[in-house]
Every structure is written in structure tokens, then in C-alpha cells.
Design a protein around this motif. Structure first.
Motif, PDB file in Angstrom:
ATOM      1  N   ALA A   1       0.875   4.059   2.496  1.00 67.20           N
ATOM      2  CA  ALA A   1      -1.030   5.250   2.218  1.00 67.20           C
ATOM      3  C   ALA A   1      -0.680   6.571   2.247  1.00 67.20           C
TER       4      ALA A   1
ATOM      5  N   SER B   1      -5.625  -3.733  -0.331  1.00 62.77           N
ATOM      6  CA  SER B   1      -4.308  -4.470  -0.153  1.00 62.77           C
ATOM      7  C   SER B   1      -4.142  -4.771  -1.257  1.00 62.77           C
TER       8      SER B   1
ATOM      9  N   HIS C   1      -7.352   4.140  -5.269  1.00 63.76           N
ATOM     10  CA  HIS C   1      -6.583   3.045  -4.876  1.00 63.76           C
ATOM     11  C   HIS C   1      -6.933   2.250  -3.597  1.00 63.76           C
TER      12      HIS C   1
ATOM     13  N   ALA D   1      -8.950  -0.330  -8.437  1.00 64.41           N
ATOM     14  CA  ALA D   1      -9.078  -0.183  -7.278  1.00 64.41           C
ATOM     15  C   ALA D   1      -9.203  -1.855  -5.904  1.00 64.41           C
TER      16      ALA D   1
ATOM     17  N   LYS E   1       0.031   4.376  -2.182  1.00 69.66           N
ATOM     18  CA  LYS E   1      -1.314   4.314  -2.752  1.00 69.66           C
ATOM     19  C   LYS E   1      -2.479   5.177  -2.031  1.00 69.66           C
ATOM     20  N   THR E   2      -3.193   5.660  -2.471  1.00 71.62           N
ATOM     21  CA  THR E   2      -4.555   6.730  -2.025  1.00 71.62           C
ATOM     22  C   THR E   2      -5.482   6.539  -2.233  1.00 71.62           C
TER      23      THR E   2
ATOM     24  N   LEU F   1       0.796  -1.149  -0.117  1.00 75.31           N
ATOM     25  CA  LEU F   1       0.271   0.193   0.185  1.00 75.31           C
ATOM     26  C   LEU F   1       0.765   1.501   0.121  1.00 75.31           C
TER      27      LEU F   1
ATOM     28  N   ALA G   1      -8.763   4.086  -9.723  1.00 70.55           N
ATOM     29  CA  ALA G   1      -7.362   3.419 -10.399  1.00 70.55           C
ATOM     30  C   ALA G   1      -8.358   2.304 -10.569  1.00 70.55           C
TER      31      ALA G   1
END
Length: 274
Positions: free
Chosen positions: A40, A238, A90, A142, A14-15, A11, A139
């Protein structure tokens, strides 16, 4: 020489958008802590300006957006703000639920149309509504995670009319997965939590007694911890869970296998005799 750390969850960088933090006991906050520790970047969405103010100390300088999912305009504003900032999401955590019990818990057949429709709008439909609004922000792969309950088939009076609402939420996972599959690989899952000790649950009439009963039924003798639910949610967010979608993962510490525990049955039958 120390070995390099291993990013198991994948992660980092990642957002994750997390909706529903109310206080430090919230499931959403526990999830946020875990994914932040994994590297994250978390964006928080809360229901009101007053909630944002009450969380100021807890959230510090983190990005917080106000979005009351009962109002379409605010969902649209959330999407527009994320688009303006060119945010790619994400992961999304939907930890939102509301039910109005102005006269306390009443028999299910006395549930009013207003109560039921408001609860299903906020607690279930909001997942579909928010995901539709954010579909261009996700994404391609996601992960969306919502918070359900360990069983929607048990007529627990202490939970009022929320089990049918959560059943609708759970059913939505399959349909969202199918419809999003036409243009993406976005996954939709739920953590179906057992009884938890949160500020929201403590306000439900009769809930505390049910929580104490759950501790008697759970094989290990103690209730599910909020962090256990949060850990499962982090896994579902994840890439490690890439093969899991349209599922409700039950986290109840085995409560559902042990309703006929001998000690509990004996206590009830003894009480009946007395």
C-alpha cells in the motif's frame, strides 16, 4: 522455481491515509508498517509541524500532512490538499485520542465541561468530521478503521473519563455506516484494544499498574502486543473484511473472560486477610 507471492490482504497499490503516528511505538505506526509491506501507498497525517519534525527520521521521504483535528481549517486544508493531488483513499486509519488531566486522574463526577468536550471533540467527533470532509476522496468501497478500547462499560479509574468518550466513538460507527450507505459502500469499524504498552498510555496515572494486572488476568499470561492490534486493523482495512462493518473487534487476548482467575482471586483474598 519459486511460487509467486500471494497478496492475501489485497492492499497492493491502494492508498491508505493514516492519522495519529506519534512515534515508533504508536499503533498507527505499526499499522503503517504492515500495510506498506503489503504494497500500500501510505499518506501520513500528524497533528503539528513539530510532530512532523520529530518523525522526520522515522518517516523519511514519505508524504506527511499536518492536520490538528481540533481545528476545522486544518481538516479542510487536508481535504483540499488531497483533492488537489487527486488522491483516492482506499483506507483511513483514525488513531487519535486526547484527554487533559492537569491535576491527575480525579473521580469521574469531577470531570469538567472543558475537559470532556475537548476530549470528545478530538477523540470521537473528529472521526465523523474528517470522514465528512473526505467523503469525495474515498473509493466507493473504502474502509475506515479507528482504535477503540476493549470495554467501555468497565469503570477503570486509571483511564479517567476516556471510556465514555470511546463509547461515543464506537457508537458513531453504526451511524457513519448508515449515512455513507446512501451513496457508497464505505465501511467503518474499530479495533477495540486491550491495554497496550505505548508512550501515550505510559503517561496516564495508574495505567502501568493496570497493565501489569492485565497480564495476570489474561489467560496466556502476557499482555496484548501493539502488533496484534495492528494486524487486526490491517485486516479490517483490506477487501478480505468486506462483509464487516459497524463493528468493534475486541483484541484483548481473552482478558474479559478471565477476571475471576483463581490465582488472582486468591492473591486478593490473601491480601485482605493479611
Amino acid at each position: 522455481m519459486s511460487e509467486p507471492s500471494f497478496d492475501f490482504l489485497g492492499l497492493s497499490g491502494k492508498t491508505i491515509l493514516i492519522m495519529g503516528v506519534a512515534n515508533k511505538k504508536s499503533v498507527a505506526w505499526q499499522i503503517a508498517r504492515i500495510v506498506e509491506s503489503a504494497g500500500a501507498d501510505v499518506i501520513y497525517s500528524v497533528r503539528s509541524e513539530s510532530r512532523r519534525e520529530s518523525l522526520a527520521k522515522l518517516l523519511g521521504t514519505r508524504k506527511v500532512i499536518v492536520c490538528d483535528v481540533e481545528h476545522q481549517s486544518q481538516i479542510d486544508d487536508l481535504a483540499n490538499q488531497l483533492a488537489a493531488d487527486d488522491v483516492t483513499i482506499h483506507g483511513l486509519v483514525h488513531s487519535i485520542a486526547f484527554a487533559d488531566y492537569p491535576e491527575g486522574i480525579r473521580p469521574f463526577h469531577e470531570t469538567t465541561r472543558t475537559q470532556f468536550l475537548q476530549a470528545i471533540d478530538i477523540s470521537a467527533y473528529s472521526l465523523t468530521n474528517v470522514c465528512n470532509a473526505l467523503k469525495d476522496r474515498f473509493a466507493k468501497d473504502a474502509s475506515v478503521v479507528t482504535i477503540g478500547i476493549s470495554t467501555t462499560r468497565m469503570a477503570s479509574e486509571s483511564y479517567g473519563f476516556m471510556a465514555p468518550i470511546k463509547a461515543a466513538l464506537e457508537s458513531s460507527l453504526a451511524f457513519l455506516t448508515k449515512s455513507f450507505s446512501r451513496f457508497s459502500e464505505v465501511r467503518f469499524n474499530s479495533v477495540a484494544a486491550g491495554l497496550l504498552k505505548t508512550s501515550a498510555s505510559a503517561g496516564i496515572p495508574g495505567y502501568v499498574d493496570s497493565y501489569l494486572y492485565a497480564e495476570k488476568v489474561i489467560p496466556r499470561g502476557r499482555a496484548v502486543a501493539t502488533t496484534e492490534v495492528a494486524n487486526t486493523a490491517a485486516f479490517l482495512l483490506s477487501p478480505r473484511s468486506s462483509g464487516i462493518t459497524a463493528q468493534s473487534v475486541v483484541v484483548d487476548a481473552g482478558m474479559s473472560i478471565n477476571y475471576f482467575d483463581a490465582d488472582v482471586v486468591q492473591a486478593v483474598t490473601d491480601a485482605d486477610v493479611n
